[in-house]
Design an enzyme around this catalytic site. Structure first.
Site, PDB file in Angstrom:
ATOM      1  N   GLU A  57       8.921   5.030 -12.374  1.00 54.97           N
ATOM      2  CA  GLU A  57       8.446   3.756 -12.920  1.00 54.97           C
ATOM      3  C   GLU A  57       7.571   4.043 -14.131  1.00 54.97           C
ATOM      4  OE1 GLU A  57       6.145   1.828  -9.904  1.00 54.97           O
ATOM      5  OE2 GLU A  57       7.880   1.035  -8.847  1.00 54.97           O
ATOM      6  N   ARG A  99       4.268  -7.794   7.419  1.00 52.44           N
ATOM      7  CA  ARG A  99       3.360  -7.916   8.580  1.00 52.44           C
ATOM      8  C   ARG A  99       2.176  -8.777   8.176  1.00 52.44           C
ATOM      9  NH1 ARG A  99       1.892  -3.349   5.736  1.00 52.44           N
ATOM     10  NH2 ARG A  99      -0.296  -3.315   5.217  1.00 52.44           N
ATOM     11  N   HIS A 136      -6.377   4.856  -1.737  1.00 54.50           N
ATOM     12  CA  HIS A 136      -5.349   3.917  -1.259  1.00 54.50           C
ATOM     13  C   HIS A 136      -5.744   3.233   0.030  1.00 54.50           C
ATOM     14  CE1 HIS A 136      -3.006   5.365  -4.492  1.00 54.50           C
ATOM     15  NE2 HIS A 136      -3.001   6.578  -4.027  1.00 54.50           N
ATOM     16  N   LYS A 140      11.669   1.499  -0.919  1.00 48.97           N
ATOM     17  CA  LYS A 140      11.155   0.923  -2.171  1.00 48.97           C
ATOM     18  C   LYS A 140      12.282   0.746  -3.185  1.00 48.97           C
ATOM     19  CE  LYS A 140       7.438   1.087  -0.009  1.00 48.97           C
ATOM     20  NZ  LYS A 140       7.377  -0.049   0.933  1.00 48.97           N
TER      21      LYS A 140
HETATM   22  C1  MV4 Z   1       1.592   2.343  -9.537  1.00 55.37           C
HETATM   23  C2  MV4 Z   1       0.441   2.484 -10.342  1.00 55.37           C
HETATM   24  C3  MV4 Z   1       0.624   2.475 -11.717  1.00 55.37           C
HETATM   25  N1  MV4 Z   1       1.862   2.356 -12.238  1.00 55.37           N
HETATM   26  N2  MV4 Z   1       2.806   2.222 -10.086  1.00 55.37           N
HETATM   27  C4  MV4 Z   1      -0.585   3.036  -5.346  1.00 55.37           C
HETATM   28  C5  MV4 Z   1      -0.125   2.737  -3.968  1.00 55.37           C
HETATM   29  C6  MV4 Z   1       1.133   1.997  -4.085  1.00 55.37           C
HETATM   30  N3  MV4 Z   1       0.979   0.678  -3.497  1.00 55.37           N
HETATM   31  C7  MV4 Z   1       1.452   1.878  -5.537  1.00 55.37           C
HETATM   32  N4  MV4 Z   1       0.299   2.418  -6.245  1.00 55.37           N
HETATM   33  C8  MV4 Z   1       0.312   2.459  -7.602  1.00 55.37           C
HETATM   34  N5  MV4 Z   1       1.504   2.335  -8.196  1.00 55.37           N
HETATM   35  C9  MV4 Z   1       2.931   2.234 -11.412  1.00 55.37           C
HETATM   36  N6  MV4 Z   1       4.160   2.119 -11.957  1.00 55.37           N
HETATM   37  C10 MV4 Z   1      -0.812   2.613  -9.729  1.00 55.37           C
HETATM   38  C11 MV4 Z   1      -0.870   2.616  -8.374  1.00 55.37           C
HETATM   39  C12 MV4 Z   1      -2.183   2.797  -7.788  1.00 55.37           C
HETATM   40  C13 MV4 Z   1      -2.741   1.770  -7.064  1.00 55.37           C
HETATM   41  C14 MV4 Z   1      -2.056   0.581  -6.879  1.00 55.37           C
HETATM   42  C15 MV4 Z   1      -2.664  -0.420  -6.143  1.00 55.37           C
HETATM   43  C16 MV4 Z   1      -3.924  -0.215  -5.574  1.00 55.37           C
HETATM   44  C17 MV4 Z   1      -4.585   0.963  -5.752  1.00 55.37           C
HETATM   45  C18 MV4 Z   1      -4.006   1.988  -6.490  1.00 55.37           C
HETATM   46  C19 MV4 Z   1      -4.669   3.194  -6.675  1.00 55.37           C
HETATM   47  C20 MV4 Z   1      -4.068   4.183  -7.377  1.00 55.37           C
HETATM   48  C21 MV4 Z   1      -2.822   3.985  -7.944  1.00 55.37           C
END
Ligand code: MV4
Length: 502
Positions: free
Chosen positions: A202, A294, A237, A118
Site C-alpha cells: 500500500e 465484532r 497498536h 485483508k
Molecule cells: C497503514 C499506515 C500508513 N499507511 N497503512 C497499523 C495497524 C493496522 N490497522 C494498519 N496500520 C497502519 N496502516 C498505510 N498504507 C499506518 C498504520 C499505523 C496505524 C494505523 C492506525 C492506528 C495506529 C497506527 C500506528 C502505526 C501505524
C-alpha cells in the site's frame, strides 16, 4: 420474533460484565464461563449461573469451542455472545454455535471470512466502490513485482500481511533498496505468525489518524451508521484513548464516511454490529483499512453520543428484530472520551503488572461511566489481556469531557498493582491533545518527552504528612485553638504536599 430467555457470554473481564448487564436489562438470564483463575472473577459473580471451562491458558478455556458449547448445552442457553477478542471473529466458532443450535450474536460467518483476509477485503471494497489505500488488491508474487509496484506507487510504501491486522506483519519501506530483504522477511514472518505468507503493498499514509465508523445492520436489510470514533492514540497498536466524535471529522466528512461504511457492510451481507476502520490523511482524505466483525472495546463512546445501547441492539438483531430506527433518527449529541485502564507499569515499559488489588476507589459522579471488571481483593491474572476497566467521560463539549476525566482520574485509585492511570493525566494536559491534533504518532512523540512525576495519592500524602508532623512536633496533637476558623490545608497536609512534590 421470540426473544432469547438465556444467553451464554463466551468471554471474561469488563466486556463479560457489560454483556451480562445488557442481558439483565432485557430480562434475559446470563450464563458465565470461567477458567480456573477466573473462578472468583466479577463476571462470574454477576451472572445467574457459571460453568468452568478449563485451566487458565486461553487455548484451553476461552478459545476452546467444545468446552464453551458444552457449557451452553448444560445451561440451556438459547444464544451465545462472544464479546470481543477470543472467538468473536472466528467463523468456525460462529458455525459451531449454529450447528449446535445456539444463535451466535454477531455477523454471519461468511461476512467474517469476506473481511478476514485483508486482500479479499480490499477486493470486496474495490467492487463496492469503497476507497481504499492505493496499492495492490492481490498478494505479491515476487520481490521484483513488489519493486515495480512500489516505484509506481511512490515511496514510502507499506508492506502488509494479508492475514495480518492490528499492525502485525507490517513494514514501512522508504526506498527501493530495502524492498527485496523486507519482502522475504515479511513473507516468512506472515507464514510463521498466520500460516499464510501472502503479503501486499500500500502507499504509506504519513501520520494518519485512525478513524472508525460504527455500523449496525439487522436481518431485514436495514443498515445504518452511528458516527465515528477517533482511535489515533495508540501504543504499539494497542488503543489507549478513544473519542467520539473525532475532532478531525466535519459533518460532511461524517456523512460521506458513514455512507461508505454502510456500503462496505452491505457488500459482504453484514448483519449485527461492526466497525469499518479508515486511515485519514492530513488533507481529510480517508481510506478503507479493514473491517472489525465484532463489538469493539471502545463501543461506549458511541453509545454515549447516540444514546443507544449497542449490546442490547446486538441481542435484538440476533433475535430477528428490525432496527427500531432509521438513519435520519440518529443524532449525535455531546462528546465522549474513553481511557483504557491497563494493569501495566508505566515506569517499566508498560510491562503487565498482575497481582492482587489491595484497595480500589472508583470514580463516579456527573458524566462519568466506568465499565470495570475488577473489585478490591481481585487477583489480576497474568494469563490474559491486562485491560482492567474503561473510564469514559461524557459532556456537552470535548473540553468539558476532558475536565470531567481529569476530575475522575483524581478520584481513581487502584492499590496493589501498577496501572497506566498516570499516562492519562499527562495526555489530558498535552497541548496537541487538547487542540485535537493527536494522530497515530502522538504517543510515540509524547513518550519521548520528559514526563512530570505522577501525583501522589491522598493516602500517601496523609501518611507522609503524619510522619513529618510527628517529627516536627514530637507527636503533640494539633495546637490549633478549636474555635479558630480553619485556614486552608493543615500544616502537616501542606508539608506533605511539598514533600510529595519535591
Ligand atoms: C497503514 C499506515 C500508513 N499507511 N497503512 C497499523 C495497524 C493496522 N490497522 C494498519 N496500520 C497502519 N496502516 C498505510 N498504507 C499506518 C498504520 C499505523 C496505524 C494505523 C492506525 C492506528 C495506529 C497506527 C500506528 C502505526 C501505524
Amino acid at each position: 420474533m421470540k426473544m432469547f430467555q438465556k444467553i451464554l457470554v463466551a468471554n471474561r473481564g469488563e466486556i463479560a460484565v457489560r454483556v451480562i448487564r445488557a442481558c439483565h436489562e432485557l430480562g434475559i438470564a446470563a450464563v458465565a464461563v470461567f477458567s480456573e483463575v477466573d473462578r472468583a472473577a466479577l463476571h462470574v459473580q454477576r451472572a445467574d449461573e457459571a460453568y468452568p471451562i478449563g485451566p487458565a491458558p486461553a487455548a484451553e478455556s476461552y478459545l476452546n469451542i467444545e468446552r464453551i458449547l458444552d457449557a451452553a448445552k448444560k445451561s440451556g442457553a438459547d444464544a451465545i455472545h462472544p464479546g470481543y477478542g477470543f472467538l468473536s471473529e472466528n467463523p468456525n466458532f460462529a458455525r459451531a454455535c449454529a450447528k449446535a443450535g445456539f444463535k451466535f450474536i454477531g455477523p454471519p460467518p461468511s461476512a467474517m471470512e469476506a473481511m478476514g483476509s485483508k486482500t479479499r477485503a480490499r477486493q470486496n471494497m474495490e467492487q463496492a466502490g469503497v476507497p481504499f489505500v492505493p496499492g495492490t488488491a492481490k498478494g505479491l508474487r515476487s520481490a521484483e513485482e513488489a519493486e515495480q509496484l512500489a516505484t509506481k506507487l511512490g515511496f514510502p510504501v507499506m508492506l502488509k500481511a494479508a492475514a495480518g491486522g492490528g499492525g502485525k506483519g507490517m513494514r514501512l519501506i522508504d526506498k527501493a533498496a530495502e524492498l527485496p530483504s523486507a519482502f522475504e522477511a515479511a513473507r516468512s514472518e506472515a507464514s510463521r505468525a498466520f500460516g499464510d505468507d501472502e503479503v501486499y503493498l500500500e502507499k504509506a499514509i504519513v501520520n494518519p489518524r485512525h478513524i472508525e465508523m460504527q455500523v449496525l445492520a439487522d436481518q431485514h436489510g436495514n443498515t445504518v451508521y452511528l458516527g465515528e470514533r477517533d482511535c489515533s492514540i495508540q501504543r504499539r497498536h494497542q488503543k489507549v484513548v478513544e473519542e467520539a466524535p473525532s475532532p478531525a471529522v466535519s459533518p460532511e466528512m461524517r456523512r460521506r464516511m458513514g455512507e461508505i461504511a454502510v456500503r462496505a457492510a452491505q457488500a459482504v451481507g453484514y448483519t449485527n454490529a461492526g466497525t469499518i476502520e479508515f486511515l485519514a490523511d492530513e488533507d481529510g482524505n480517508f481510506y478503507f483499512l479493514e473491517m472489525n466483525t465484532r463489538l469493539q472495546v471502545e463501543h461506549p463512546v458511541t453509545e454515549l453520543i447516540t444514546g443507544l445501547d449497542l449490546v442490547q441492539l446486538q441481542i435484538r438483531i440476533a433475535a430477528g428484530q428490525p432496527l427500531p430506527f432509521r438513519q435520519e433518527d440518529i443524532h449525535l449529541r455531546g462528546h465522549a472520551i474513553e481511557c483504557r485502564v491497563y494493569a501495566e507499569d508505566p515506569e517499566n515499559n508498560y510491562f503487565p503488572s498482575p497481582g492482587q488489588i489491595t484497595s480500589l476507589t472508583e470514580p463516579s459522579g456527573p458524566g462519568i461511566r466506568l465499565d470495570s471488571g475488577i473489585y478490591p481483593g481481585w487477583n489480576v491474572p497474568v494469563d490474559y489481556d491486562p485491560l482492567l476497566a474503561k473510564l469514559i467521560g461524557y459532556a456537552a463539549s470535548r473540553e468539558q469531557a476532558v475536565g470531567r476525566l481529569r476530575r475522575a482520574l483524581d478520584e481513581y485509585y487502584v492499590g496493589g498493582i501498577k496501572t497506566n492511570l498516570p499516562l492519562f493525566r499527562h495526555v489530558f494536559e498535552d497541548a496537541d491533545f487538547l487542540a485535537g491534533k493527536a494522530n497515530t504518532g502522538f504517543l510515540s512523540r509524547f513518550a519521548s518527552r520528559p514526563q512530570p512525576a505522577p501525583p501522589r495519592r491522598e493516602e500517601e500524602i496523609a501518611v507522609i504528612g503524619a510522619g513529618i508532623f510527628q517529627a516536627l512536633t514530637g507527636g503533640a496533637t494539633s495546637s490549633k485553638n478549636s474555635d479558630e476558623p480553619h485556614s486552608g490545608p493543615s500544616a502537616w497536609k501542606q508539608s506533605a504536599r511539598e514533600e510529595a512534590l519535591s
